[in-house]
Scaffold this motif. Structure first.
Motif, PDB file in Angstrom:
ATOM      1  N   GLN A  59      20.204 115.974  56.352  1.00 43.55           N
ATOM      2  CA  GLN A  59      21.434 115.934  55.569  1.00 43.55           C
ATOM      3  C   GLN A  59      22.304 117.145  55.854  1.00 43.55           C
ATOM      4  O   GLN A  59      23.526 117.068  55.808  1.00 43.55           O
ATOM      5  N   SER A  60      21.668 118.273  56.107  1.00 40.00           N
ATOM      6  CA  SER A  60      22.442 119.481  56.387  1.00 40.00           C
ATOM      7  C   SER A  60      21.598 120.477  57.162  1.00 40.00           C
ATOM      8  O   SER A  60      20.367 120.453  57.101  1.00 40.00           O
ATOM      9  N   ILE A  61      22.286 121.322  57.913  1.00 40.66           N
ATOM     10  CA  ILE A  61      21.671 122.465  58.570  1.00 40.66           C
ATOM     11  C   ILE A  61      22.457 123.694  58.144  1.00 40.66           C
ATOM     12  O   ILE A  61      23.686 123.720  58.253  1.00 40.66           O
ATOM     13  N   THR A  62      21.759 124.698  57.648  1.00 40.29           N
ATOM     14  CA  THR A  62      22.399 125.936  57.209  1.00 40.29           C
ATOM     15  C   THR A  62      21.918 127.082  58.078  1.00 40.29           C
ATOM     16  O   THR A  62      20.712 127.332  58.165  1.00 40.29           O
ATOM     17  N   VAL A  63      22.843 127.750  58.727  1.00 41.66           N
ATOM     18  CA  VAL A  63      22.552 128.946  59.516  1.00 41.66           C
ATOM     19  C   VAL A  63      22.686 130.155  58.592  1.00 41.66           C
ATOM     20  O   VAL A  63      23.710 130.316  57.923  1.00 41.66           O
ATOM     21  N   VAL A  64      21.652 130.999  58.566  1.00 43.20           N
ATOM     22  CA  VAL A  64      21.606 132.132  57.635  1.00 43.20           C
ATOM     23  C   VAL A  64      21.561 133.428  58.442  1.00 43.20           C
ATOM     24  O   VAL A  64      20.644 133.636  59.234  1.00 43.20           O
ATOM     25  N   ILE A  65      22.547 134.294  58.231  1.00 38.56           N
ATOM     26  CA  ILE A  65      22.691 135.509  59.038  1.00 38.56           C
ATOM     27  C   ILE A  65      22.823 136.722  58.127  1.00 38.56           C
ATOM     28  O   ILE A  65      23.578 136.705  57.149  1.00 38.56           O
ATOM     29  N   ALA A 120      26.689 141.600  66.972  1.00 36.46           N
ATOM     30  CA  ALA A 120      27.374 142.091  65.776  1.00 36.46           C
ATOM     31  C   ALA A 120      27.421 140.992  64.721  1.00 36.46           C
ATOM     32  O   ALA A 120      27.334 139.797  65.029  1.00 36.46           O
ATOM     33  N   ALA A 121      27.576 141.411  63.474  1.00 32.61           N
ATOM     34  CA  ALA A 121      27.576 140.452  62.373  1.00 32.61           C
ATOM     35  C   ALA A 121      28.698 139.428  62.487  1.00 32.61           C
ATOM     36  O   ALA A 121      28.567 138.308  61.992  1.00 32.61           O
ATOM     37  N   VAL A 122      29.803 139.793  63.131  1.00 30.52           N
ATOM     38  CA  VAL A 122      30.912 138.840  63.281  1.00 30.52           C
ATOM     39  C   VAL A 122      30.745 137.965  64.514  1.00 30.52           C
ATOM     40  O   VAL A 122      31.426 136.949  64.652  1.00 30.52           O
ATOM     41  N   THR A 123      29.852 138.354  65.419  1.00 30.55           N
ATOM     42  CA  THR A 123      29.599 137.566  66.627  1.00 30.55           C
ATOM     43  C   THR A 123      28.475 136.566  66.421  1.00 30.55           C
ATOM     44  O   THR A 123      28.545 135.424  66.894  1.00 30.55           O
ATOM     45  N   ALA A 124      27.449 136.976  65.694  1.00 26.69           N
ATOM     46  CA  ALA A 124      26.263 136.143  65.516  1.00 26.69           C
ATOM     47  C   ALA A 124      26.564 134.755  64.953  1.00 26.69           C
ATOM     48  O   ALA A 124      26.043 133.757  65.473  1.00 26.69           O
ATOM     49  N   PRO A 125      27.380 134.625  63.907  1.00 21.85           N
ATOM     50  CA  PRO A 125      27.618 133.278  63.379  1.00 21.85           C
ATOM     51  C   PRO A 125      28.343 132.369  64.357  1.00 21.85           C
ATOM     52  O   PRO A 125      28.082 131.163  64.393  1.00 21.85           O
ATOM     53  N   VAL A 126      29.224 132.928  65.163  1.00 25.93           N
ATOM     54  CA  VAL A 126      29.949 132.122  66.141  1.00 25.93           C
ATOM     55  C   VAL A 126      28.977 131.573  67.180  1.00 25.93           C
ATOM     56  O   VAL A 126      29.030 130.388  67.559  1.00 25.93           O
ATOM     57  N   VAL A 127      28.068 132.429  67.649  1.00 18.75           N
ATOM     58  CA  VAL A 127      27.075 132.000  68.642  1.00 18.75           C
ATOM     59  C   VAL A 127      26.158 130.937  68.045  1.00 18.75           C
ATOM     60  O   VAL A 127      25.946 129.873  68.635  1.00 18.75           O
ATOM     61  N   PHE A 130      12.236 128.351  55.155  1.00 21.16           N
ATOM     62  CA  PHE A 130      13.211 128.645  56.192  1.00 21.16           C
ATOM     63  C   PHE A 130      12.486 128.803  57.535  1.00 21.16           C
ATOM     64  O   PHE A 130      11.320 129.207  57.572  1.00 21.16           O
ATOM     65  N   MET A 131      13.184 128.500  58.615  1.00 21.22           N
ATOM     66  CA  MET A 131      12.626 128.670  59.948  1.00 21.22           C
ATOM     67  C   MET A 131      13.298 129.872  60.620  1.00 21.22           C
ATOM     68  O   MET A 131      14.529 129.909  60.741  1.00 21.22           O
ATOM     69  N   ALA A 132      12.500 130.852  61.055  1.00 26.53           N
ATOM     70  CA  ALA A 132      13.039 132.026  61.730  1.00 26.53           C
ATOM     71  C   ALA A 132      13.423 131.661  63.156  1.00 26.53           C
ATOM     72  O   ALA A 132      12.657 131.007  63.877  1.00 26.53           O
ATOM     73  N   VAL A 133      14.621 132.066  63.573  1.00 31.12           N
ATOM     74  CA  VAL A 133      15.102 131.780  64.926  1.00 31.12           C
ATOM     75  C   VAL A 133      15.759 133.029  65.507  1.00 31.12           C
ATOM     76  O   VAL A 133      16.202 133.914  64.783  1.00 31.12           O
ATOM     77  N   SER A 134      15.815 133.076  66.822  1.00 31.51           N
ATOM     78  CA  SER A 134      16.463 134.177  67.536  1.00 31.51           C
ATOM     79  C   SER A 134      17.760 133.686  68.163  1.00 31.51           C
ATOM     80  O   SER A 134      17.889 132.493  68.498  1.00 31.51           O
ATOM     81  N   LEU A 135      18.703 134.595  68.332  1.00 29.86           N
ATOM     82  CA  LEU A 135      19.953 134.265  69.026  1.00 29.86           C
ATOM     83  C   LEU A 135      19.976 134.842  70.434  1.00 29.86           C
ATOM     84  O   LEU A 135      21.026 134.886  71.071  1.00 29.86           O
ATOM     85  N   ALA A 148      25.490 130.670  55.702  1.00 29.39           N
ATOM     86  CA  ALA A 148      25.251 131.678  54.671  1.00 29.39           C
ATOM     87  C   ALA A 148      25.190 133.019  55.380  1.00 29.39           C
ATOM     88  O   ALA A 148      24.381 133.204  56.288  1.00 29.39           O
ATOM     89  N   ILE A 149      26.062 133.944  54.993  1.00 28.68           N
ATOM     90  CA  ILE A 149      26.168 135.191  55.753  1.00 28.68           C
ATOM     91  C   ILE A 149      26.346 136.392  54.837  1.00 28.68           C
ATOM     92  O   ILE A 149      27.101 136.337  53.859  1.00 28.68           O
TER      93      ILE A 149
END
Length: 281
Positions: free
Chosen positions: A221-227, A257-264, A246-251, A90-91
């Motif tokens: 059942q699923s893991i959703t990364v939210v950025i 950048a917004a286009v880099t964060a989901p890839v990482v 939701f669980m807060a996490v750091s990268l 989810a981005i």
């Protein structure tokens, strides 16, 4: 050898019933053009048909061109490259064509569903939604990336929606249930930039590290990364997500950048899912 064969994704409309050997299916006009004009295949030439029958997890079939308007399924091929559970993204909608790059790279990593969101800090707002042609392009990009990555499933790219509307449909359980080791099915990892926030890898290892796993440990059942957007989340948005479990996490220590964060983020989670010895539900 099969990986060298050309691949073509069939739509669920084409595969409205369970695929069978020697089944004849009609080719869509754009598929005819791709196979006959672009790839220059002829009657009897074989290729891989990616069959998605009422499921995100499809199947590879050896197929051949039966006529210029039809294909014939020959036999299923042993090929399993999907993650053991659904990994979703989810981005917040990035500026420009950033979402297209995110869709392409996320598909290659193994994502199953992508939810573009309007948040307080996205430049695009809900009153200026993308055109139908734009959304069709997003789905086509996902299909092409899935074929390139030799996947059996094509991710679903949902239409953009507001953060508040999407949040209403999320299924979570409280942190107390997680901390007490109870079974829970859907995990939402909210990526933030605050100091002293657990790294996303640390969070995965905490709950699913080898030392915590036993014969009764079940994968979710699923893991959703939210950025969020380039400017991050507002306090209200973050509070609403945390209140819902939701669980807060750091990268990491650097701002991505917004286009880099989901890839990482997706790369870390997908790697963990592929190597940790979960039990199937």
């Amino acid at each position: 050898m099969s990986h060298r064969m050309q691949r073509l994704t069939l739509t669920q409309e084409q595969c409205h019933r369970e695929p069978q050997a020697n089944q004849i299916l009609s080719l869509l006009p754009e598929q005819q053009r791709y196979l006959l004009k672009v790839l220059r295949l002829n009657q009897g030439d074989k290729f891989i048909a990616i069959v998605n029958h009422s499921s995100l997890r499809g199947q590879w079939w050896e197929a051949e061109i039966n006529t210029t308007e039809q294909l014939r399924l020959i036999a299923p091929l042993a090929h399993e490259c999907e993650l053991p559970i659904n990994l979703n993204l989810a981005i917040a909608m990035p500026k420009g064509n950033g979402l297209e790059d995110i869709i392409r790279q996320s598909t290659e990593i193994g994502v199953h569903e992508i939810y573009p969101l309007y948040t307080e800090r996205t430049l695009l707002k809900a009153h200026t939604p993308p055109s139908t042609a734009k959304q069709e392009r997003w789905q086509r990009i996902a299909q092409e990336a899935a074929e390139l990555a030799c996947r059996t499933a094509v991710p679903i790219i949902h239409g953009p929606q507001s953060w508040s509307d999407w949040l209403k449909h999320c299924v979570t359980k409280s942190d107390s249930a997680i901390n007490h080791g109870q079974d829970y099915g859907h995990i939402y990892l909210l990526c933030v930039t605050h100091e002293n926030t657990a790294h996303i890898l640390t969070m995965i290892q905490k709950y699913y590290g080898d030392s915590n796993l036993d014969s009764d440990t079940m994968m979710p059942q699923s893991i959703t990364v939210v950025i969020g957007a380039e400017g991050g989340w507002t306090k209200a948005e973050e509070s609403a997500a945390l209140a819902q479990g939701f669980m807060a996490v750091s990268l990491g220590k650097r701002i991505l950048a917004a286009v880099t964060a989901p890839v990482v983020a997706l790369s870390i989670v997908s790697a963990a899912l592929e190597v940790m010895p979960f039990q199937q539900r």
